[in-house]
Design a protein around this motif. Structure first.
Motif, PDB file in Angstrom:
ATOM      1  N   ASP A 119      83.509  42.609  51.933  1.00  0.00           N
ATOM      2  CA  ASP A 119      83.786  42.718  50.511  1.00  0.00           C
ATOM      3  C   ASP A 119      85.173  42.510  50.141  1.00  0.00           C
ATOM      4  O   ASP A 119      85.964  43.231  50.889  1.00  0.00           O
ATOM      5  CB  ASP A 119      83.296  43.997  49.945  1.00  0.00           C
ATOM      6  CG  ASP A 119      81.808  44.229  49.920  1.00  0.00           C
ATOM      7  OD1 ASP A 119      80.814  43.296  49.744  1.00  0.00           O
ATOM      8  OD2 ASP A 119      81.195  45.206  49.653  1.00  0.00           O
ATOM      9  N   THR A 121      88.572  41.693  47.839  1.00  0.00           N
ATOM     10  CA  THR A 121      89.220  41.967  46.579  1.00  0.00           C
ATOM     11  C   THR A 121      90.300  40.947  46.400  1.00  0.00           C
ATOM     12  O   THR A 121      91.446  41.177  47.182  1.00  0.00           O
ATOM     13  CB  THR A 121      89.540  43.469  46.432  1.00  0.00           C
ATOM     14  OG1 THR A 121      88.388  44.251  46.446  1.00  0.00           O
ATOM     15  CG2 THR A 121      90.210  43.541  44.793  1.00  0.00           C
ATOM     16  N   ASN A 165      86.204  40.036  42.903  1.00  0.00           N
ATOM     17  CA  ASN A 165      85.731  40.624  44.175  1.00  0.00           C
ATOM     18  C   ASN A 165      84.430  39.428  44.503  1.00  0.00           C
ATOM     19  O   ASN A 165      83.975  39.002  43.641  1.00  0.00           O
ATOM     20  CB  ASN A 165      85.021  41.961  43.868  1.00  0.00           C
ATOM     21  CG  ASN A 165      85.799  43.157  43.494  1.00  0.00           C
ATOM     22  OD1 ASN A 165      86.836  43.354  44.187  1.00  0.00           O
ATOM     23  ND2 ASN A 165      85.660  43.783  42.455  1.00  0.00           N
ATOM     24  N   LYS A 167      82.193  38.017  48.253  1.00  0.00           N
ATOM     25  CA  LYS A 167      81.732  38.380  49.387  1.00  0.00           C
ATOM     26  C   LYS A 167      82.336  37.295  50.496  1.00  0.00           C
ATOM     27  O   LYS A 167      82.434  35.980  50.163  1.00  0.00           O
ATOM     28  CB  LYS A 167      80.266  38.668  49.694  1.00  0.00           C
ATOM     29  CG  LYS A 167      79.707  39.888  48.892  1.00  0.00           C
ATOM     30  CD  LYS A 167      78.265  39.910  49.055  1.00  0.00           C
ATOM     31  CE  LYS A 167      77.922  40.972  48.175  1.00  0.00           C
ATOM     32  NZ  LYS A 167      78.379  42.284  48.619  1.00  0.00           N
ATOM     33  N   THR A 185      79.951  33.275  45.610  1.00  0.00           N
ATOM     34  CA  THR A 185      80.341  34.772  44.849  1.00  0.00           C
ATOM     35  C   THR A 185      81.576  34.900  44.565  1.00  0.00           C
ATOM     36  O   THR A 185      82.050  35.422  43.547  1.00  0.00           O
ATOM     37  CB  THR A 185      80.329  35.720  45.950  1.00  0.00           C
ATOM     38  OG1 THR A 185      80.910  35.234  47.102  1.00  0.00           O
ATOM     39  CG2 THR A 185      78.754  35.939  46.354  1.00  0.00           C
ATOM     40  N   THR A 330      81.606  45.270  55.819  1.00  0.00           N
ATOM     41  CA  THR A 330      80.251  45.745  55.361  1.00  0.00           C
ATOM     42  C   THR A 330      79.079  45.956  56.550  1.00  0.00           C
ATOM     43  O   THR A 330      78.262  46.655  56.524  1.00  0.00           O
ATOM     44  CB  THR A 330      79.513  45.217  53.931  1.00  0.00           C
ATOM     45  OG1 THR A 330      79.593  43.792  54.635  1.00  0.00           O
ATOM     46  CG2 THR A 330      80.741  45.172  52.894  1.00  0.00           C
TER      47      THR A 330
END
Length: 331
Positions: A119, A121, A165, A167, A185, A330
């Protein structure tokens, strides 16, 4: 990056909607030393592609600050070493020249510490006008410069968005990035709504072309985007050679983007061509458990050969954007 990248202390929202380019020119006219920062509108839906909120800072000291890479005052690699890391460590935007005529590159392969699912940012840091041959007011008046309109840079669909944010997935065995995941994403994250219908990409067949199809009538900015990679470069700097004492991976990708969208002429698609390069810096978590890595993304925007100002700045970037990155594992 350092304060060389012009960033206001806070976000301002205009009480009235003002065309993006006109307002930038107004700000520049107020003070030639003022630093500009581009921000997205509060409504990220179907707002016009050239409408932005913009604010300016009165600080003139930013223009004299030193160029630094990845938010650090220290070079990523010792001076004098060859390679991409050394080029970035020179802290000179002129080193980020466009790369046009090359043998088609192979796919980007990532090192072990980046393999897995993340993930990410992305936080907007600021931008810089490095050109010494074209005045800033001429650059900001050119809406064809990548980054001045939404989706003109696919990976960073709204350059001035404060935080986004998305992925990222790197295959554990091949080290190849799942571009379908990262692009879809990231685009949806920057727009603030689901707009991507399909990302068509097969790195085994052609690692240098991606097609992105959008949900019909979901955004005015693009119906389809075609991405073409002209060149790639990468380098892994071991912790012993890094000024930060951590393993550093740097890579660059030079992109030609063709965006198809709505036009004012019925039955004729709008087509916009942009050229830019991404320069990624990722720093490993050598002392931790590897669950978090940090980085920086520099995006250098170039003029297209069809641009009237092209011969004033044919190879060097006219704008460089900076974003900070934090990736949390993750899987």
């Amino acid at each position: 990056l350092s304060s060389c990248f012009r960033r206001p202390p806070g976000r301002a929202t205009s009480a009235m909607t003002i065309p993006f380019v006109s307002f930038l020119l107004l700000c520049y006219a107020i003070s030639a030393a003022s630093a500009l920062s581009i921000h997205p509108p509060a409504d990220a839906g179907t707002a016009g592609i050239t409408r932005r909120d913009a604010v300016y800072s009165a600080s003139a000291a930013a223009a004299a600050a030193a160029w630094t890479v990845a938010g650090s005052s220290s070079p990523a690699v010792a001076a004098g070493a060859a390679g991409l890391a050394s080029k970035l460590s020179q802290r000179d935007p002129a080193q980020l020249k466009n790369s046009v005529f090359n043998i088609p590159p192979g796919p980007q392969v990532y090192p072990d510490f980046l393999r897995g699912s993340w993930d990410v940012t992305m936080k907007y840091r600021g931008f810089l006008f490095p050109s010494k041959t074209i005045a800033k007011e001429k650059i900001v008046a050119n809406v064809g410069v990548p980054g001045f309109q939404k989706l003109s840079i696919a990976q960073v669909g709204d350059v001035g968005r404060e935080v986004t944010n998305y992925k990222m997935s790197i295959d554990g065995s091949t080290g190849l990035e799942d571009r379908k995941v990262s692009l879809s994403t990231s685009i949806d994250g920057h727009l603030g709504y689901d707009a991507v219908r399909e990302v068509i990409y097969d790195p085994r067949e052609n690692p240098n072309r991606i097609s992105i199809d959008f949900v019909p009538n979901r955004t005015r900015n693009a119906n389809r985007i075609e991405l073409f990679w002209n060149a790639r470069e990468s380098e892994l700097v071991p912790a012993a050679s890094s000024a930060s004492g951590r393993t550093v991976f740097v890579c660059s990708e030079y992109v030609r983007q063709v965006t198809f969208g709505l036009s004012q002429e019925f039955g004729v698609a709008r087509q916009v061509v942009g050229n830019y390069a991404h320069f990624w810096t990722w720093r490993g978590d050598d002392e931790g458990d590897g669950s978090t890595v940090t980085g920086n993304l520099l995006t250098a925007a170039y003029l297209d050969a069809q641009d009237p100002m092209f011969f004033e700045e044919p190879s060097k970037p006219v704008v460089v954007y900076s974003h900070d990155l934090v990736a949390r594992r993750t899987r």
